[in-house]
Design an enzyme around this catalytic site. Structure first.
Site, PDB file in Angstrom:
ATOM      1  N   ASP A 128      -1.181   1.803  -4.111  1.00  0.00           N
ATOM      2  CA  ASP A 128      -2.085   0.763  -4.633  1.00  0.00           C
ATOM      3  C   ASP A 128      -3.478   0.925  -4.931  1.00  0.00           C
ATOM      4  O   ASP A 128      -4.182   0.198  -5.349  1.00  0.00           O
ATOM      5  CB  ASP A 128      -1.989  -0.150  -3.623  1.00  0.00           C
ATOM      6  CG  ASP A 128      -2.727  -0.289  -2.201  1.00  0.00           C
ATOM      7  OD1 ASP A 128      -2.796   1.078  -2.107  1.00  0.00           O
ATOM      8  OD2 ASP A 128      -3.117  -1.286  -1.716  1.00  0.00           O
ATOM      9  N   ASP A 184      -3.082   6.744  -3.411  1.00  0.00           N
ATOM     10  CA  ASP A 184      -2.119   6.166  -2.601  1.00  0.00           C
ATOM     11  C   ASP A 184      -1.412   5.178  -3.817  1.00  0.00           C
ATOM     12  O   ASP A 184      -2.107   4.819  -4.669  1.00  0.00           O
ATOM     13  CB  ASP A 184      -2.430   5.590  -1.278  1.00  0.00           C
ATOM     14  CG  ASP A 184      -2.972   4.113  -1.217  1.00  0.00           C
ATOM     15  OD1 ASP A 184      -3.729   4.140  -2.258  1.00  0.00           O
ATOM     16  OD2 ASP A 184      -2.850   3.357  -0.229  1.00  0.00           O
ATOM     17  N   ASP A 238      -5.816   2.182  -3.446  1.00  0.00           N
ATOM     18  CA  ASP A 238      -7.277   1.652  -2.636  1.00  0.00           C
ATOM     19  C   ASP A 238      -7.841   3.134  -1.688  1.00  0.00           C
ATOM     20  O   ASP A 238      -8.648   3.102  -1.087  1.00  0.00           O
ATOM     21  CB  ASP A 238      -7.023   0.447  -1.737  1.00  0.00           C
ATOM     22  CG  ASP A 238      -5.921   0.687  -0.602  1.00  0.00           C
ATOM     23  OD1 ASP A 238      -5.092   1.535  -0.815  1.00  0.00           O
ATOM     24  OD2 ASP A 238      -5.868  -0.458  -0.015  1.00  0.00           O
ATOM     25  N   SER A 249       0.779  -1.109   0.091  1.00  0.00           N
ATOM     26  CA  SER A 249      -0.157   0.108  -0.027  1.00  0.00           C
ATOM     27  C   SER A 249       0.947   1.282  -0.064  1.00  0.00           C
ATOM     28  O   SER A 249       1.430   1.565  -1.032  1.00  0.00           O
ATOM     29  CB  SER A 249      -1.283   0.050   1.200  1.00  0.00           C
ATOM     30  OG  SER A 249      -2.018   0.970   0.918  1.00  0.00           O
TER      31      SER A 249
END
Length: 499
Positions: A253, A251, A255, A104
């Site tokens: 990734d 961000d 999500d 992440s």
């Protein structure tokens, strides 16, 4: 060894069992496979996705091969795609599990291993400890079977779902003429966000060129997290330069989604709670009666007041979408203050920055048609529910044990007064049932503070909110200033906690 938690694994790259490497990933996958077989899910499909971090391609290959070697049909996604695509794929395919290789918004030296079960939701305890026990019992050699890259339509199905969201919860709005500045912060969400926004009718897009292409070194930011000070500076400069209507930061990734707006004092990023109530209000416009909205114990209380006004049900959970996705039947929207928004739980049972971005852009377009802005909406909410001023103080420490030690010190000697306000104290570790957690809650006279150690990073996190009543529109500036001063004093106290 790296601990297998409800977010799976996350840690620095390197050799040894306390680092992310191919051996660690192989053992984790063998343990996951054994756990799935124990639950009579052996032979069910498993989805494997990845981001573009260092090691992600290799770790995804290892994961797919170990699962195949254990007898599971594997859908191995062909590209480094946003994490929500994997969550969507698990639900869309009826897969028994999914694994996304991602850390992440962690620093460049980290990577991780995120597991989805139960129709695309994150793991929930005690599954994490059960899987860790299976990992500890793994013996060499671990069988591996080569897996071909899947040539599926899952990505296009995900995009189709995202771009129809405005129609699902309301009219398409007036999208022409809305100018958007965008950054994926060197992550994998850039191309997907552009495709989704363009297909939804937003074609005047301007990306931060230095941050658009995936780069696992994240060279332009100290920490690739839109919450971190300075992370969105290039985005806000671009938004001001092109005279944008909205700025969007994902961000790495994709999500999480952060929004930026022009104000009389210049461009600024909205807090997650501000975006949360804006998107919740939009979803609830057309939600069915008794729809459910949810947020966490560290988020603003404004959502509960909005839900009551709209005749909706409200739920409060512990931090993390492992809890929010399971908040209850009829869930139409969930968010956490850390920029995570789930606007379509029927399709993605996790936070999804791409769909949140499309929905936010659509809201901006429809408000503009009426001569209004997101700031006008926030003013109206403050007039109806009071100013809800929030802040997060995040203190980076040497390791997670240091953060837990600070919480334990507070537990033994809790403050009775905070920023001049007498406060009551609740140790949430002593509660029963699902609301039990390693966190401390202090409340008094419109002031609220939650202190907890981060579950994924070496940080102590303090979540603050001050609620200030408003008597009328003319009183709004004074109420905001009063709330700001109280909030600033409480945040100053929090910054002393780590010495």
């Amino acid at each position: 060894m790296l601990t297998f938690g409800t977010a799976g694994l996350r840690g620095p790259l390197g050799p040894g069992p306390d680092r992310m490497n191919e051996t660690t990933v192989a053992h984790a996958t063998a343990g996951l496979a054994a756990w799935l077989r124990d639950r009579c899910l052996g032979g069910g499909r498993v989805v494997v996705g990845r981001d573009a971090r260092h090691g992600s391609a290799e770790f995804a290959e290892v994961t797919a091969e170990v699962l195949a070697g254990a007898g599971f049909p594997v859908v191995r996604l062909p590209e480094p795609w946003p994490t929500p695509v994997t969550a969507f794929a698990v639900r869309a395919l009826g897969a028994v599990a999914g694994v996304q290789i991602t850390a992440s918004h962690n620093p460049p030296a980290d990577n991780g291993y995120k597991v989805y079960v139960d129709g695309g939701a994150q793991l929930l305890a005690p599954a994490d400890t059960e899987i860790e026990q299976r990992i500890a019992a793994v013996t060499e050699p671990i069988p591996r079977t080569p897996v071909e890259i899947s040539d599926s339509d899952l990505y296009s199905r995900y995009l189709a779902r995202v771009i129809q969201l405005p129609q699902l919860i309301g009219g398409p709005g007036e999208r022409a003429g809305i100018r958007i500045a965008l950054t994926p912060l060197h992550g994998v969400g850039g191309a997907t966000a552009v495709q989704a926004l363009t297909a939804a009718g937003f074609t005047d897009l301007h990306a931060v060129a230095e941050q658009f292409t995936p780069d696992p070194d994240f060279p332009t930011v100290a920490f690739p997290n839109p919450e971190e000070p300075g992370a969105a500076d290039l985005l806000l400069r671009l938004a001001e330069r092109v005279d944008a209507d909205l700025a969007i930061a994902l961000d790495p990734d994709a999500d999480r989604c952060a929004l930026g707006l022009p104000t009389p004092e210049g461009w600024r990023m909205l807090r997650g709670d501000e975006t949360g109530v804006l998107l919740a209000g939009d979803v609830l416009r057309t939600a069915p009666p008794e729809a459910l909205v949810a947020t966490t114990i560290v988020s603003s209380r404004m959502l509960s007041r909005l839900a009551t006004e709209r005749g909706a049900r409200y739920a409060e959970t512990l931090t993390g979408f492992k809890w929010l996705a399971r908040a209850g039947e009829g869930l139409v929207y969930a968010y956490e203050e850390a920029l995570g928004h789930c606007v379509d739980p029927a399709a993605v049972r996790d936070k999804d920055g791409i769909s949140a971005a499309v929905l936010a852009a659509d809201l901006v377009a429809r408000l503009r048609r009426r001569g209004r802005t997101l700031l006008d909406e926030l003013d109206d909410y403050a007039l109806r529910f009071g100013v809800h001023a929030g802040d997060q103080v995040s203190l980076r420490l040497p390791d997670q044990r240091a953060a837990a030690a600070v919480v334990n010190t507070l537990r033994t000697t809790p403050p009775r007064e905070l920023a001049g306000t007498a406060v009551d104290y609740t140790d949430m570790a002593e509660l029963r049932g699902r609301m039990r957690t390693d966190a401390l809650l202090f409340t008094g006279d419109g002031l609220r503070l939650v202190v907890r150690p981060s579950g994924t990073e070496p940080k102590l996190k303090c979540y603050l909110e001050v609620v200030q009543p408003v008597s009328g529109r003319d009183d709004l500036p004074a109420a905001r200033e009063s709330a700001r001063q109280r909030l600033s004093a409480a945040a100053a106290y929090c910054r002393t906690l780590a010495g």
